[in-house]
Motif scaffolding. Sequence first.
Motif, PDB file in Angstrom:
ATOM      1  N   UNK A 219      37.136  71.293  52.743  1.00 51.56           N
ATOM      2  CA  UNK A 219      37.105  69.885  52.345  1.00 51.56           C
ATOM      3  C   UNK A 219      36.325  69.659  51.057  1.00 51.56           C
ATOM      4  N   UNK A 220      35.479  70.620  50.664  1.00 53.81           N
ATOM      5  CA  UNK A 220      34.694  70.460  49.445  1.00 53.81           C
ATOM      6  C   UNK A 220      35.415  71.021  48.212  1.00 53.81           C
ATOM      7  N   UNK A 221      36.522  71.714  48.399  1.00 46.84           N
ATOM      8  CA  UNK A 221      37.242  72.301  47.259  1.00 46.84           C
ATOM      9  C   UNK A 221      37.695  71.242  46.255  1.00 46.84           C
ATOM     10  N   UNK A 222      38.257  70.109  46.684  1.00 45.88           N
ATOM     11  CA  UNK A 222      38.617  69.094  45.685  1.00 45.88           C
ATOM     12  C   UNK A 222      37.420  68.618  44.866  1.00 45.88           C
ATOM     13  N   UNK A 223      36.258  68.457  45.493  1.00 44.57           N
ATOM     14  CA  UNK A 223      35.084  68.058  44.708  1.00 44.57           C
ATOM     15  C   UNK A 223      34.706  69.150  43.724  1.00 44.57           C
ATOM     16  N   UNK A 224      34.790  70.400  44.133  1.00 41.24           N
ATOM     17  CA  UNK A 224      34.494  71.504  43.218  1.00 41.24           C
ATOM     18  C   UNK A 224      35.439  71.459  42.012  1.00 41.24           C
TER      19      UNK A 224
ATOM     20  N   UNK B 121      30.104  61.814  54.771  1.00 39.96           N
ATOM     21  CA  UNK B 121      31.242  62.676  55.120  1.00 39.96           C
ATOM     22  C   UNK B 121      32.136  62.872  53.901  1.00 39.96           C
ATOM     23  N   UNK B 122      32.563  64.107  53.687  1.00 41.93           N
ATOM     24  CA  UNK B 122      33.422  64.409  52.549  1.00 41.93           C
ATOM     25  C   UNK B 122      34.827  63.876  52.800  1.00 41.93           C
ATOM     26  N   UNK B 123      35.372  63.180  51.814  1.00 46.41           N
ATOM     27  CA  UNK B 123      36.726  62.641  51.896  1.00 46.41           C
ATOM     28  C   UNK B 123      37.574  63.394  50.879  1.00 46.41           C
ATOM     29  N   UNK B 124      38.243  64.453  51.331  1.00 46.52           N
ATOM     30  CA  UNK B 124      38.984  65.294  50.386  1.00 46.52           C
ATOM     31  C   UNK B 124      40.159  64.553  49.761  1.00 46.52           C
TER      32      UNK B 124
END
Length: 227
Positions: free
Chosen positions: A122-127, A1-4
């Motif tokens: 939620x994936x924007x911070x990883x990007x 699970x992505x943890x933003x």
Amino acid sequence: MIDHVRDLASVRDATERLLSAAAKWDSAAISEPSRLPGWTRGHVLAHLARNADALVNVLAGRPMYVSAEARDADIARDAPRPLGVQLDDVRESAGRFEAQAAVPADWSRTITMRNGVTDSASRVPFRRWVEVELHHVDLGVGYELEDLPEEFVQREITFLTARFAGNPDVPPTWITNGTHTWSTGRRGDAEVTVSGSAPDLVGWLAGRRDGSALTAEGGLLPALPPL
């Protein structure tokens, strides 16, 4: 699970590493070539700043960039600025991104990136983490793919293999670092297995290394389309 929330902390740490390294440069370093063809280090820093503002737009529900031409023009305009101005811009734009990310929102919503690409908010911070880490390497100032955080490298390989999955121009391929294995390319039974260290794999997938340090069994090393 992505943890933003955790990813936002990782973005903050990566940004501080980059800023601390760049603060040691002399004034001439900003105009020296980066590892990206045609770009100086100033172009890389300008891109990082404008990317942070673009991701503010994404999180706020606005178009990421006005246009591709405007994006390129902004980078070209900002690239020649003095080092201190560049670093202030990277720091301040990072702060704007962090402030927008702190606005209460539904992180499961779908957002739209460049070229109509959609993803979970939620994936924007990883990007953004990807942008900061890989462009730190692109600056060519002693921060290498081998210096990237292990968690980041594993996740970036997962992200990029998923990006190429189903691509008709990439043959069905297994990718392994000896511990983890990923599949990518068009559908079908994989005949080629690409092996190597995690930094070499992420470098090849991200277009930062030519793959000469990798081993391809069952066929030739696949040619990857540009990101």
